[in-house]
Write a protein that holds these residues in place. Structure first.
Motif, mmCIF file in Angstrom:
data_model
loop_
_atom_site.group_PDB
_atom_site.id
_atom_site.type_symbol
_atom_site.label_atom_id
_atom_site.label_comp_id
_atom_site.label_asym_id
_atom_site.label_seq_id
_atom_site.Cartn_x
_atom_site.Cartn_y
_atom_site.Cartn_z
ATOM 1 N N UNK A 34 0.802 -1.196 0.098
ATOM 2 C CA UNK A 34 0.106 -0.210 -0.119
ATOM 3 C C UNK A 34 0.758 1.142 0.155
ATOM 4 N N UNK A 35 1.680 1.245 -0.962
ATOM 5 C CA UNK A 35 2.495 2.427 -1.114
ATOM 6 C C UNK A 35 2.119 3.348 -2.338
ATOM 7 N N UNK A 36 2.521 4.486 -2.133
ATOM 8 C CA UNK A 36 2.277 5.664 -3.014
ATOM 9 C C UNK A 36 3.211 6.545 -3.240
ATOM 10 N N UNK A 37 3.271 7.409 -4.123
ATOM 11 C CA UNK A 37 4.268 8.531 -4.206
ATOM 12 C C UNK A 37 3.386 10.058 -4.167
ATOM 13 N N UNK A 38 3.984 10.775 -3.713
ATOM 14 C CA UNK A 38 3.598 12.387 -3.551
ATOM 15 C C UNK A 38 4.640 13.108 -4.412
ATOM 16 N N UNK A 39 4.160 13.981 -5.342
ATOM 17 C CA UNK A 39 4.999 14.747 -6.150
ATOM 18 C C UNK A 39 4.475 16.186 -5.751
ATOM 19 N N UNK A 40 5.454 17.024 -5.728
ATOM 20 C CA UNK A 40 5.518 18.578 -5.465
ATOM 21 C C UNK A 40 6.383 19.337 -6.506
ATOM 22 N N UNK A 41 5.470 19.861 -7.441
ATOM 23 C CA UNK A 41 6.113 20.558 -8.815
ATOM 24 C C UNK A 41 6.916 21.762 -8.324
ATOM 25 N N UNK A 42 6.511 22.327 -7.313
ATOM 26 C CA UNK A 42 7.127 23.615 -6.989
ATOM 27 C C UNK A 42 8.752 23.262 -6.883
ATOM 28 N N UNK A 43 9.134 22.392 -6.164
ATOM 29 C CA UNK A 43 10.622 22.050 -5.848
ATOM 30 C C UNK A 43 11.040 21.001 -6.608
ATOM 31 N N UNK A 44 9.936 20.191 -7.459
ATOM 32 C CA UNK A 44 10.362 18.854 -8.208
ATOM 33 C C UNK A 44 10.864 17.949 -7.463
ATOM 34 N N UNK A 45 10.104 17.699 -6.367
ATOM 35 C CA UNK A 45 10.641 16.589 -5.398
ATOM 36 C C UNK A 45 9.336 15.608 -5.204
ATOM 37 N N UNK A 46 10.001 14.286 -5.160
ATOM 38 C CA UNK A 46 8.846 13.401 -5.144
ATOM 39 C C UNK A 46 9.327 12.659 -3.525
ATOM 40 N N UNK A 47 8.217 11.909 -2.897
ATOM 41 C CA UNK A 47 8.002 11.392 -1.606
ATOM 42 C C UNK A 47 7.522 10.095 -1.883
ATOM 43 N N UNK A 48 8.330 8.914 -1.280
ATOM 44 C CA UNK A 48 7.585 7.775 -0.994
ATOM 45 C C UNK A 48 6.540 7.511 0.196
ATOM 46 N N UNK A 49 5.464 7.268 0.105
ATOM 47 C CA UNK A 49 4.640 7.028 1.020
ATOM 48 C C UNK A 49 4.125 5.919 1.356
ATOM 49 N N UNK A 50 3.417 5.627 2.359
ATOM 50 C CA UNK A 50 3.065 4.132 2.714
ATOM 51 C C UNK A 50 1.740 4.434 3.558
ATOM 52 N N UNK A 51 0.730 3.477 3.362
ATOM 53 C CA UNK A 51 -0.510 3.718 4.510
ATOM 54 C C UNK A 51 -0.243 2.355 5.325
ATOM 55 N N UNK A 52 -0.130 2.730 6.432
ATOM 56 C CA UNK A 52 0.280 1.768 7.567
ATOM 57 C C UNK A 52 -1.108 0.909 8.020
ATOM 58 N N UNK A 53 -0.626 -0.321 8.462
ATOM 59 C CA UNK A 53 -1.981 -1.116 8.911
ATOM 60 C C UNK A 53 -2.631 -0.734 10.376
#
Length: 559
Positions: A540-559
């Protein structure tokens, strides 16, 4: 309506810009500009006409009220954002009138207007693969010409298959010849520059060392050839050195080696065609050619960059393999929406949901159709519990290999409307697009592609890739340097011949979303970010992308 105003609209939009307005469109436009002072009227009408042509990509000459309203609404939204940015960053007493004079002057005593997701949406465009313009490089004028739309058919003649490969060859070769290594310098020594030898010219040369460029092919079983538009030559691939990349049939390669007396080419080194930075490609052709598709931004690049950098809260949430037929996946989606619906949470500008949307391949019968539609109805009912997100955020749905109902040919059309009626009814900004698809936000270009590329490309390599380099780096380098999302033979990965241009990435986009069952990653190659959010059901992982600083973050929904 006063005759002078009607005459001005006719003079500027029709005579100057070639647009024919329907009666209701003329009346609507008159209400928009009737209060403007005379000195701003001409500028405003010109700006509206230019924005309309860019928004419609020059394709619609007869202007109706609905399409004109869309253009004017987009102008107002952009104006509101620029006005808010000006008021937030300066203490000037008057805000300049931008966007064709449609912004009135505002004093510093007035509070800065709040920027909403609806305002930012004016800078967001989602482009379907079947709406992309097709360009062909011509060596006669060293430029690109647009291919007429009537030549782009799903059931195209065999010549289109030839054209697809020739267009790719011409594009990459022209890119190579612009590289400093291949540009002859006036006072350079002969061995300081590289020279590509056309294959047909080898027939008149003695055995020796040469550098060739062409497409790797297999004319008969067990024998590999290098082919260009005029000739081909058999390759001897023994003890070959190779650079980073996945070397499969139908890839275009630089081949260095020895031309033998048997008229074969003994390969010493295999290499991918050198990549080119995005800005250099744009400097050569891109500012005059809309390769990416969609409406061309009517704003100056400086304005777009300012909006992009100031909107630090804008984000994209990217989720792959959203199996709506799995209750646990639906439960985790609820947790995802709950996380973004809190009072202190920032709403994403867009959720990019990538298929497959069911865990098993779609079966073409009545029961499967009903079950598939129920999956989408489940998502619509879930979004009904999060009305603010459903009403304000954009939802972009990209189909995967299990979704109906394409014969597994690229590009894959969007999910049929029959199944998604309830979602489109409850989510006004739902967009069902093709695979692959393209997204433009301000200055940034994003390409989204769902394909199990890592395993498929690795299985079809004719030369084993170096194990010292991670497999995802091999893949990204191959895609960027081939300027193609899936440079595999059509027999391995079928594609519509006339729509091969939808799989090309030239100039290199800012971001590639390569959704794959492979492990998630985020890499950068030659200025292009490439990410894979990984399959959502596996952790249950996904990614978030912020265009302002062109950064991505790997995220996860915990049980």
């Amino acid at each position: 309506m006063a005759p002078p105003l009607k005459q001005q609209i006719y003079k500027i939009l029709t005579k100057k810009h070639g647009l024919t307005l329907q009666t209701d469109a003329v009346k609507y436009l008159a209400t928009v500009v009737e209060d403007l002072p005379p000195e701003e009227l001409v500028e405003t009408l010109n700006y509206i006409a230019t924005s309309y042509i860019q928004h419609e990509d020059g394709g619609r000459i007869l202007v109706d009220r609905a399409s004109l309203e869309t253009t004017v609404d987009s102008i107002f939204r952009k104006a509101a954002i620029n006005q808010a940015i000006d008021m937030a960053t300066t203490t000037a007493t008057i805000t300049s009138t931008t966007h064709g004079g449609l912004v009135t002057a505002t004093s510093d005593q007035q509070p800065a207007p709040e920027i909403t997701l609806a305002d930012i949406s004016a800078y967001l465009h989602v482009i379907d693969s079947f709406q992309l313009p097709r360009w062909r490089f011509t060596s006669d004028n060293k430029g690109f010409v647009r291919v007429p739309e009537h030549q782009m058919k799903l059931l195209a003649p065999a010549q289109e298959k030839v054209n697809a490969y020739r267009d790719r060859f011409d594009l990459i070769r022209e890119r190579l010849l612009r590289h400093d290594s291949f540009r002859a310098k006036t006072y350079a020594k002969r061995d300081e520059t590289l020279e590509i030898m056309p294959i047909k010219n080898l027939q008149g040369h003695k055995p020796g060392d040469y550098l060739l460029f062409g497409m790797l092919t297999q004319v008969e079983e067990g024998r590999y050839h290098l082919e260009d538009p005029d000739a081909l030559i058999e390759l001897e691939l023994n003890n070959v050195a190779r650079g980073i990349g996945l070397y499969t049939l139908n890839c275009f390669l630089l081949v260095e080696g020895y031309y033998t007396e048997e008229r074969k080419f003994r390969v010493r080194t295999l290499g991918m065609p050198l990549a080119e930075q995005r800005q250099r490609s744009l400097a050569a052709f891109g500012h005059n050619v809309n390769f990416f598709g969609g409406p061309v931004a009517g704003d100056e690049m400086v304005v777009l960059e300012t909006v992009e950098s100031k909107m630090t809260d804008v984000m994209f949430v990217i989720v792959s393999d959203v199996w709506l037929d799995q209750p646990r996946v639906v439960m985790k989606l609820r947790q995802l929406f709950e996380g973004f619906s809190g009072e202190s949470s920032v709403r994403p500008l867009a959720f990019i949901f990538i298929g497959s949307f069911i865990s098993t391949p779609y079966i073409y019968d009545i029961d499967s159709a009903a079950a598939y539609k129920d999956c989408w109805n489940t998502l619509a009912d879930l979004l009904a519990d999060f009305k603010e997100i459903a009403q304000s955020s954009h939802f972009i749905f990209v189909p995967g290999p299990n979704d109906p109902w394409n014969a597994n040919i690229l590009p894959r059309p969007h999910v049929p409307d029959h199944f998604t009626a309830r979602v489109r009814q409850r989510v006004p900004n739902a967009k069902f697009v093709s695979n692959p698809c393209r997204i433009r936000y301000c200055t940034q270009e994003i390409v989204v592609f769902r394909e199990d590329l890592v395993n498929r490309m690795r299985r079809n390599c004719i030369v084993a890739p170096s194990e010292e380099v991670p497999m995802e780096q091999h893949l990204i380098a191959t895609i960027v340097e081939q300027a193609h999302l899936c440079p595999l033979p059509i027999s391995v990965r079928p594609a519509y011949w006339a729509y091969d241009h939808a799989l090309r990435i030239y100039p290199t986009p800012h971001m590639l979303v390569l959704a794959d069952r492979y492990d998630s990653y985020a890499e950068t190659y030659e200025g292009c970010q490439a990410i894979n959010p990984g399959p959502f059901p596996s952790g249950f992982g996904f990614m978030v992308y912020w265009p302002a600083d062109k950064k991505t973050q790997m995220s996860k929904i915990l049980d």
